[in-house]
Design a protein around this motif. Sequence first.
Motif, PDB file in Angstrom:
ATOM      1  N   HIS A 205     -17.051   6.005  -1.466  1.00 37.95           N
ATOM      2  CA  HIS A 205     -16.017   6.818  -2.109  1.00 37.95           C
ATOM      3  C   HIS A 205     -14.600   6.452  -1.652  1.00 37.95           C
ATOM      4  CE1 HIS A 205     -15.821   9.197   1.647  1.00 37.95           C
ATOM      5  NE2 HIS A 205     -17.137   9.111   1.643  1.00 37.95           N
ATOM      6  N   LEU A 206     -14.479   5.496  -0.712  1.00 36.42           N
ATOM      7  CA  LEU A 206     -13.164   5.098  -0.227  1.00 36.42           C
ATOM      8  C   LEU A 206     -12.535   4.119  -1.208  1.00 36.42           C
ATOM      9  CD1 LEU A 206     -11.597   5.870   2.353  1.00 36.42           C
ATOM     10  CD2 LEU A 206     -12.329   3.691   3.333  1.00 36.42           C
ATOM     11  N   ARG A 207     -11.263   4.336  -1.523  1.00 33.77           N
ATOM     12  CA  ARG A 207     -10.583   3.500  -2.513  1.00 33.77           C
ATOM     13  C   ARG A 207      -9.435   2.680  -1.922  1.00 33.77           C
ATOM     14  NH1 ARG A 207      -9.349   7.443  -7.541  1.00 33.77           N
ATOM     15  NH2 ARG A 207      -8.675   5.454  -8.426  1.00 33.77           N
ATOM     16  N   ARG A 208      -8.758   3.244  -0.922  1.00 32.61           N
ATOM     17  CA  ARG A 208      -7.551   2.593  -0.413  1.00 32.61           C
ATOM     18  C   ARG A 208      -7.545   2.571   1.113  1.00 32.61           C
ATOM     19  NH1 ARG A 208      -6.186   5.995  -4.355  1.00 32.61           N
ATOM     20  NH2 ARG A 208      -5.696   7.644  -2.855  1.00 32.61           N
ATOM     21  N   VAL A 209      -6.941   1.515   1.657  1.00 30.82           N
ATOM     22  CA  VAL A 209      -6.662   1.440   3.082  1.00 30.82           C
ATOM     23  C   VAL A 209      -5.160   1.167   3.234  1.00 30.82           C
ATOM     24  CG1 VAL A 209      -7.318  -1.007   3.164  1.00 30.82           C
ATOM     25  CG2 VAL A 209      -7.209   0.324   5.267  1.00 30.82           C
ATOM     26  N   ARG A 210      -4.527   2.003   4.057  1.00 28.27           N
ATOM     27  CA  ARG A 210      -3.078   1.892   4.242  1.00 28.27           C
ATOM     28  C   ARG A 210      -2.789   1.646   5.720  1.00 28.27           C
ATOM     29  NH1 ARG A 210       0.865   6.938   3.393  1.00 28.27           N
ATOM     30  NH2 ARG A 210      -0.892   7.598   2.091  1.00 28.27           N
ATOM     31  N   VAL A 211      -1.859   0.748   5.982  1.00 26.25           N
ATOM     32  CA  VAL A 211      -1.488   0.407   7.357  1.00 26.25           C
ATOM     33  C   VAL A 211      -0.008   0.692   7.540  1.00 26.25           C
ATOM     34  CG1 VAL A 211      -1.414  -1.374   9.131  1.00 26.25           C
ATOM     35  CG2 VAL A 211      -3.242  -1.408   7.404  1.00 26.25           C
ATOM     36  N   HIS A 212       0.316   1.604   8.451  1.00 31.28           N
ATOM     37  CA  HIS A 212       1.714   1.878   8.799  1.00 31.28           C
ATOM     38  C   HIS A 212       2.032   1.104  10.071  1.00 31.28           C
ATOM     39  CE1 HIS A 212       2.953   5.457   6.230  1.00 31.28           C
ATOM     40  NE2 HIS A 212       1.740   5.123   5.799  1.00 31.28           N
ATOM     41  N   THR A 213       2.992   0.209   9.999  1.00 31.49           N
ATOM     42  CA  THR A 213       3.187  -0.717  11.109  1.00 31.49           C
ATOM     43  C   THR A 213       4.647  -1.094  11.311  1.00 31.49           C
ATOM     44  OG1 THR A 213       2.586  -2.899  11.969  1.00 31.49           O
ATOM     45  CG2 THR A 213       2.682  -2.676   9.581  1.00 31.49           C
ATOM     46  N   ARG A 214       4.999  -1.266  12.569  1.00 31.70           N
ATOM     47  CA  ARG A 214       6.300  -1.811  12.982  1.00 31.70           C
ATOM     48  C   ARG A 214       6.146  -3.262  13.433  1.00 31.70           C
ATOM     49  NH1 ARG A 214      11.712  -1.276  12.986  1.00 31.70           N
ATOM     50  NH2 ARG A 214      12.731  -0.137  14.685  1.00 31.70           N
ATOM     51  N   MET A 215       4.908  -3.687  13.652  1.00 31.96           N
ATOM     52  CA  MET A 215       4.634  -4.974  14.282  1.00 31.96           C
ATOM     53  C   MET A 215       5.227  -6.169  13.536  1.00 31.96           C
ATOM     54  SD  MET A 215       3.130  -6.263  17.017  1.00 31.96           S
ATOM     55  CE  MET A 215       1.541  -5.674  17.638  1.00 31.96           C
ATOM     56  N   PRO A 216       5.063  -6.316  12.200  1.00 30.08           N
ATOM     57  CA  PRO A 216       5.644  -7.500  11.553  1.00 30.08           C
ATOM     58  C   PRO A 216       7.165  -7.556  11.652  1.00 30.08           C
ATOM     59  CG  PRO A 216       3.970  -6.498  10.161  1.00 30.08           C
ATOM     60  CD  PRO A 216       4.244  -5.519  11.265  1.00 30.08           C
ATOM     61  N   ILE A 217       7.795  -6.406  11.917  1.00 32.85           N
ATOM     62  CA  ILE A 217       9.249  -6.374  12.067  1.00 32.85           C
ATOM     63  C   ILE A 217       9.653  -6.830  13.464  1.00 32.85           C
ATOM     64  CG2 ILE A 217      11.312  -4.920  11.948  1.00 32.85           C
ATOM     65  CD1 ILE A 217       9.915  -5.326   9.247  1.00 32.85           C
ATOM     66  N   VAL A 218       8.973  -6.351  14.491  1.00 32.88           N
ATOM     67  CA  VAL A 218       9.400  -6.666  15.854  1.00 32.88           C
ATOM     68  C   VAL A 218       8.698  -7.893  16.441  1.00 32.88           C
ATOM     69  CG1 VAL A 218      10.125  -4.304  16.337  1.00 32.88           C
ATOM     70  CG2 VAL A 218       7.791  -4.994  16.907  1.00 32.88           C
ATOM     71  N   ILE A 219       7.447  -8.152  16.026  1.00 29.42           N
ATOM     72  CA  ILE A 219       6.730  -9.360  16.470  1.00 29.42           C
ATOM     73  C   ILE A 219       6.074  -9.989  15.237  1.00 29.42           C
ATOM     74  CG2 ILE A 219       5.017 -10.352  18.043  1.00 29.42           C
ATOM     75  CD1 ILE A 219       5.319  -8.003  19.869  1.00 29.42           C
ATOM     76  N   PRO A 220       6.833 -10.721  14.445  1.00 31.10           N
ATOM     77  CA  PRO A 220       6.268 -11.275  13.203  1.00 31.10           C
ATOM     78  C   PRO A 220       5.123 -12.252  13.438  1.00 31.10           C
ATOM     79  CG  PRO A 220       8.478 -12.148  13.629  1.00 31.10           C
ATOM     80  CD  PRO A 220       8.274 -11.018  14.582  1.00 31.10           C
ATOM     81  N   GLN A 221       5.003 -12.805  14.650  1.00 31.54           N
ATOM     82  CA  GLN A 221       3.881 -13.691  14.965  1.00 31.54           C
ATOM     83  C   GLN A 221       2.538 -12.995  14.830  1.00 31.54           C
ATOM     84  OE1 GLN A 221       6.677 -13.332  16.778  1.00 31.54           O
ATOM     85  NE2 GLN A 221       7.214 -15.188  17.913  1.00 31.54           N
ATOM     86  N   ARG A 222       2.554 -11.642  14.820  1.00 32.92           N
ATOM     87  CA  ARG A 222       1.294 -10.906  14.699  1.00 32.92           C
ATOM     88  C   ARG A 222       0.608 -11.146  13.354  1.00 32.92           C
ATOM     89  NH1 ARG A 222      -2.864  -9.917  14.171  1.00 32.92           N
ATOM     90  NH2 ARG A 222      -4.157  -8.119  14.697  1.00 32.92           N
ATOM     91  N   VAL A 223       1.330 -11.567  12.367  1.00 28.60           N
ATOM     92  CA  VAL A 223       0.739 -11.800  11.050  1.00 28.60           C
ATOM     93  C   VAL A 223       0.056 -13.172  11.087  1.00 28.60           C
ATOM     94  CG1 VAL A 223       1.172 -11.842   8.571  1.00 28.60           C
ATOM     95  CG2 VAL A 223       2.573 -10.402  10.043  1.00 28.60           C
ATOM     96  N   THR A 224      -1.119 -13.190  11.706  1.00 26.78           N
ATOM     97  CA  THR A 224      -1.853 -14.425  11.937  1.00 26.78           C
ATOM     98  C   THR A 224      -2.696 -14.825  10.729  1.00 26.78           C
ATOM     99  OG1 THR A 224      -3.754 -13.252  12.836  1.00 26.78           O
ATOM    100  CG2 THR A 224      -2.024 -13.881  14.401  1.00 26.78           C
ATOM    101  N   ALA A 225      -3.096 -16.083  10.732  1.00 28.40           N
ATOM    102  CA  ALA A 225      -3.983 -16.557   9.660  1.00 28.40           C
ATOM    103  C   ALA A 225      -5.291 -15.789   9.647  1.00 28.40           C
ATOM    104  CB  ALA A 225      -4.239 -18.054   9.841  1.00 28.40           C
ATOM    105  N   GLU A 226      -5.807 -15.446  10.823  1.00 29.54           N
ATOM    106  CA  GLU A 226      -7.075 -14.712  10.912  1.00 29.54           C
ATOM    107  C   GLU A 226      -6.933 -13.307  10.320  1.00 29.54           C
ATOM    108  OE1 GLU A 226      -6.972 -18.050  13.579  1.00 29.54           O
ATOM    109  OE2 GLU A 226      -5.620 -16.339  13.402  1.00 29.54           O
ATOM    110  N   PHE A 227      -5.840 -12.630  10.664  1.00 33.95           N
ATOM    111  CA  PHE A 227      -5.628 -11.301  10.089  1.00 33.95           C
ATOM    112  C   PHE A 227      -5.465 -11.388   8.580  1.00 33.95           C
ATOM    113  CE2 PHE A 227      -2.699  -8.119   8.434  1.00 33.95           C
ATOM    114  CZ  PHE A 227      -3.406  -6.959   8.733  1.00 33.95           C
ATOM    115  N   LEU A 228      -4.690 -12.344   8.120  1.00 35.42           N
ATOM    116  CA  LEU A 228      -4.457 -12.491   6.687  1.00 35.42           C
ATOM    117  C   LEU A 228      -5.759 -12.742   5.932  1.00 35.42           C
ATOM    118  CD1 LEU A 228      -1.279 -14.729   6.885  1.00 35.42           C
ATOM    119  CD2 LEU A 228      -1.339 -12.368   6.065  1.00 35.42           C
ATOM    120  N   ALA A 229      -6.619 -13.570   6.485  1.00 35.07           N
ATOM    121  CA  ALA A 229      -7.886 -13.875   5.814  1.00 35.07           C
ATOM    122  C   ALA A 229      -8.765 -12.635   5.719  1.00 35.07           C
ATOM    123  CB  ALA A 229      -8.603 -14.992   6.567  1.00 35.07           C
ATOM    124  N   ALA A 230      -8.853 -11.856   6.816  1.00 37.14           N
ATOM    125  CA  ALA A 230      -9.667 -10.639   6.795  1.00 37.14           C
ATOM    126  C   ALA A 230      -9.094  -9.618   5.822  1.00 37.14           C
ATOM    127  CB  ALA A 230      -9.741 -10.044   8.208  1.00 37.14           C
TER     128      ALA A 230
END
Length: 354
Positions: A205-230
């Motif tokens: 019954h779950l339709r959406r997943v939402r992520v509230h984050t400051r990380m890509p603003i302060v440490i943009p390196q966190r947006v890794t290829a592994e995270f993007l693929a998942a």
Amino acid sequence: MSEAALLSESQSDLPRVPDWKTVLAEAIRDPQELCRELELPISLAEHARRAGNGFSLLLPRTVLPRIRKGDPRDPVLRQFLPVWEETQAVEGFTTDPLQEQAALAAPGILAKYHGRILIVTHPACPVHCRYCFRRHFPYAQALDGGQTPQKETVSGAQPRLIAPVVDYLSAHPEVTEVIFSGGEPLIIDDVEWTAWLEALEGIPHLRRVRVHTRMPIVIPQRVTAEFLAAFKRCSLTKIVVLHANHPREIDDAVGAAIQRLRATGAILLVQSVLLAGVNDSAEVLAELYEKLSDLGVMPYYLHQLDRVAGTHHFEVPEERGRRIVVELRQRLPGYLVPRYVREVPGATSKVPIF
């Protein structure tokens, strides 16, 4: 460039040195060091040390180039440098202004809104924003009844939360959206993120997943290829709500991280807090929203400050906030004007101010 090309390009253009965990580990925690780096009066360091007792300075070095050296009033610096005003007790400013402890429904779960739950994924953040409404939040109690150290900073430390969250969702078919909050949800590592997303996909019954984050603003390196693929593999509708308050927070590295997030098919939004001395002008906010819209990020909320103890010096009177919104409507197309809201304890949604 197509979304697929952007995603594949991320394999080669992501920063390799330092990686996000190194940036996090090497963040500035000593006020004297920060004052030296930014050529600020050393007297500010003693104020910061006293004001930071219990909620200390934490600032990744990736943010330093966005701050004007020698300027104690710099609007980016103001968000992160502890100041003596934080030590003042002011009537109406409390440690739990949103009464979130009453909304704890299970370990790590805040059931504040109809049809959706917040998951307090981890107690740690990559940066300590001085206006944070959860700066006094009892994470140990919220996560597992007092067993989790409140100052825990090791990523990937909360996989034990997945099972109780899945159990809760299975028993509450009315919940159609999960909101990852914190702390900072992206401080958990890619292996655990993959486990979370795969577990949530199994809830019919779950339709959406939402992520509230400051990380890509302060440490943009966190947006890794592994995270993007998942994230891209996840079949749920994906929303990422970035937290940014000033246009100088959006540099080239942040812009590149945002483009990589877009390539996953996620909807990208931005929320801001109206802060005195930071963004309390229509000119600054208009520049922020136009800059982000060029990157495919649409305005969501402009928050009135939550009245948490230690933050009174950031408060902007609501009448001034209304005037700023009126001016934004005159400057920008309607789709670039955020909703000006406050959060009211017990309310089932944000409450519009204007």
